[in-house]
Design a protein around this motif. Structure first.
Motif, PDB file in Angstrom:
ATOM      1  N   LEU A 171     -25.990  41.739 -54.408  1.00 28.52           N
ATOM      2  CA  LEU A 171     -25.410  43.065 -54.598  1.00 28.52           C
ATOM      3  C   LEU A 171     -24.061  42.937 -55.283  1.00 28.52           C
ATOM      4  CD1 LEU A 171     -25.352  46.163 -54.039  1.00 28.52           C
ATOM      5  CD2 LEU A 171     -24.216  45.632 -51.879  1.00 28.52           C
TER       6      LEU A 171
ATOM      7  N   ARG B   2     -23.173  57.417 -51.249  1.00 24.21           N
ATOM      8  CA  ARG B   2     -23.447  58.838 -51.001  1.00 24.21           C
ATOM      9  C   ARG B   2     -23.468  59.127 -49.503  1.00 24.21           C
ATOM     10  NH1 ARG B   2     -28.904  59.523 -54.238  1.00 24.21           N
ATOM     11  NH2 ARG B   2     -29.010  57.312 -53.680  1.00 24.21           N
TER      12      ARG B   2
ATOM     13  N   ASP C 107     -19.825  47.662 -58.438  1.00 20.99           N
ATOM     14  CA  ASP C 107     -20.491  48.677 -59.255  1.00 20.99           C
ATOM     15  C   ASP C 107     -21.749  49.160 -58.551  1.00 20.99           C
ATOM     16  OD1 ASP C 107     -21.392  50.374 -61.213  1.00 20.99           O
ATOM     17  OD2 ASP C 107     -21.893  48.801 -62.675  1.00 20.99           O
ATOM     18  N   THR C 108     -21.564  50.014 -57.561  1.00 27.01           N
ATOM     19  CA  THR C 108     -22.698  50.601 -56.867  1.00 27.01           C
ATOM     20  C   THR C 108     -22.356  52.033 -56.469  1.00 27.01           C
ATOM     21  OG1 THR C 108     -24.363  50.223 -55.148  1.00 27.01           O
ATOM     22  CG2 THR C 108     -22.072  49.796 -54.546  1.00 27.01           C
ATOM     23  N   ARG C 109     -23.345  52.763 -55.999  1.00 28.69           N
ATOM     24  CA  ARG C 109     -23.181  54.190 -55.703  1.00 28.69           C
ATOM     25  C   ARG C 109     -23.149  54.420 -54.200  1.00 28.69           C
ATOM     26  NH1 ARG C 109     -27.599  58.796 -57.623  1.00 28.69           N
ATOM     27  NH2 ARG C 109     -26.297  60.665 -57.298  1.00 28.69           N
TER      28      ARG C 109
ATOM     29  N   ALA D 282     -29.145  52.247 -45.822  1.00 31.08           N
ATOM     30  CA  ALA D 282     -28.598  53.488 -45.282  1.00 31.08           C
ATOM     31  C   ALA D 282     -28.346  53.354 -43.784  1.00 31.08           C
ATOM     32  CB  ALA D 282     -29.546  54.661 -45.543  1.00 31.08           C
TER      33      ALA D 282
ATOM     34  N   ASP E 150     -20.426  61.624 -53.192  1.00 32.36           N
ATOM     35  CA  ASP E 150     -21.232  60.922 -54.195  1.00 32.36           C
ATOM     36  C   ASP E 150     -20.268  60.270 -55.182  1.00 32.36           C
ATOM     37  OD1 ASP E 150     -23.075  59.964 -55.990  1.00 32.36           O
ATOM     38  OD2 ASP E 150     -24.098  61.873 -56.294  1.00 32.36           O
TER      39      ASP E 150
ATOM     40  N   GLN F 172     -19.093  56.306 -57.376  1.00 35.33           N
ATOM     41  CA  GLN F 172     -19.343  54.921 -57.789  1.00 35.33           C
ATOM     42  C   GLN F 172     -18.147  54.059 -57.406  1.00 35.33           C
ATOM     43  OE1 GLN F 172     -23.080  55.410 -59.199  1.00 35.33           O
ATOM     44  NE2 GLN F 172     -22.007  53.493 -59.595  1.00 35.33           N
TER      45      GLN F 172
ATOM     46  N   GLU G  34     -25.709  56.319 -47.633  1.00 28.40           N
ATOM     47  CA  GLU G  34     -26.575  55.410 -48.379  1.00 28.40           C
ATOM     48  C   GLU G  34     -25.785  54.773 -49.509  1.00 28.40           C
ATOM     49  OE1 GLU G  34     -30.728  55.613 -50.964  1.00 28.40           O
ATOM     50  OE2 GLU G  34     -30.366  57.052 -49.345  1.00 28.40           O
ATOM     51  N   ILE G  35     -25.953  53.472 -49.671  1.00 29.25           N
ATOM     52  CA  ILE G  35     -25.330  52.735 -50.769  1.00 29.25           C
ATOM     53  C   ILE G  35     -26.425  52.012 -51.531  1.00 29.25           C
ATOM     54  CG2 ILE G  35     -23.733  50.884 -51.403  1.00 29.25           C
ATOM     55  CD1 ILE G  35     -21.995  51.640 -49.072  1.00 29.25           C
ATOM     56  N   ASP G  36     -26.478  52.242 -52.833  1.00 29.14           N
ATOM     57  CA  ASP G  36     -27.519  51.642 -53.654  1.00 29.14           C
ATOM     58  C   ASP G  36     -27.490  50.121 -53.516  1.00 29.14           C
ATOM     59  OD1 ASP G  36     -28.039  54.196 -54.468  1.00 29.14           O
ATOM     60  OD2 ASP G  36     -27.483  53.904 -56.577  1.00 29.14           O
ATOM     61  N   GLY G  37     -28.663  49.539 -53.320  1.00 31.00           N
ATOM     62  CA  GLY G  37     -28.782  48.101 -53.195  1.00 31.00           C
ATOM     63  C   GLY G  37     -28.478  47.572 -51.813  1.00 31.00           C
TER      64      GLY G  37
END
Length: 291
Positions: free
Chosen positions: A204, A212, A208-210, A284, A222, A224, A278-281
């Motif tokens: 990860l 929310r 650089d991840t999102r 949640a 929301d 980055q 929730e975090i991308d990669g």
């Protein structure tokens, strides 16, 4: 790897989450070794020891209960305030009114006590209106330190990252502002949901991840992590100035705009509300707030 701490058949265990997220294969650890969750694995990793012997029997995810990956942090969780420009603006006349108006001068750093940590799906206990009725959520990416050190240079900082997890920096706003120092308003029991696991840094890119956050299904935050005012290397450099960071230390990187206090009127949490982050990669966490 995704490293999870969990309860199964009355025992705390630690293991590796399958790629399809449907099971966890436990390490062959004693109960004493598993007591601190993933802490022992992080320490072994730093010292080059192999502690990855796995059981031959994966445990289905629906038969276990996930806990915070570090259920007993070795010390307070480091936290960063005012680390997204939009969040700095939304609380400029309240939480941040007594701080320097220049948001990018120095990071604001505070802590949450270890006892505030709770699991990724556990209930969060509201303290009662006589203590605080201004309970707020803050979705955050958290950095888990691997190799420790003091006075870590920004250029070297990412080599000290073991992995990442999610934190909800739950806050009693009136208590936070009343005392000026923030620790009391941040450290109530269960005010640090963490999880659902640690994703190691080789899987990860936390820079650089999102990130929310939803409250009762409504998207509130929301952002980055590329928009952090102080990026992860800067935070590690700052927190290690004159202070030795240790394997397993956690640094929560700050929250984005959209917290409850930022609305007019404020939209604080009440009993029955459900907060999902929730975090991308990474995954949640989802927690219900209860009386």
């Amino acid at each position: 790897m995704r490293i999870a701490t969990f309860q199964y058949q009355g025992r705390r265990q630690v293991g590796i989450v399958s790629d399809d997220l449907q099971s966890v294969t436990p390490f062959q650890w004693t109960e004493a070794r598993a007591r601190r969750g993933a802490q022992a694995l992080i320490e072994d990793h730093v010292h080059g020891h192999d502690s990855l012997a796995l059981s031959s029997a994966p445990v289905p995810m629906d038969q276990l209960r996930l806990e915070a990956p570090l259920p007993l942090p070795r010390r307070n969780v480091f936290c960063v305030g005012r680390n997204y420009h939009a969040h700095a603006k939304e609380l400029a006349t309240s939480v941040f009114k007594d701080n320097t108006p220049k948001a990018d001068a120095w990071p604001i750093v505070f802590t949450k006590v270890p006892e505030s940590v709770t699991g990724p799906h556990d209930d969060v206990q509201l303290p009662g209106a006589h203590i605080s009725a201004q309970i707020d959520y803050e979705a955050e990416l958290a950095v888990v330190i691997g190799k420790g050190g003091r006075n870590i240079a920004r250029a070297d900082a990412m080599s000290h990252v073991f992995g990442y997890t999610i934190i909800d920096d739950v806050t009693a706003r009136d208590v936070q502002m009343r005392h000026q120092q923030w620790d009391l308003g941040k450290s109530f029991d269960t005010f640090c949901p963490m999880g659902p696991w640690i994703v190691t840094a080789d899987q990860l890119d936390g820079t650089d991840t999102r990130v929310r956050c939803w409250v009762n299904g409504e998207l509130r935050q929301d952002a980055q992590t590329t928009d952090l005012i102080f990026d992860i290397p800067t935070l590690i450099e700052t927190c290690s100035r004159g202070i030795t960071l240790h394997p397993g230390d956690v640094i929560a990187t700050g929250t984005a705009a959209g917290v409850g206090q930022g609305f007019t009127p404020p939209r604080y949490l009440k009993a029955g509300d459900v907060v999902r982050i929730e975090i991308d990669g990474l995954g949640a966490i989802e927690n219900r707030f209860v009386d």
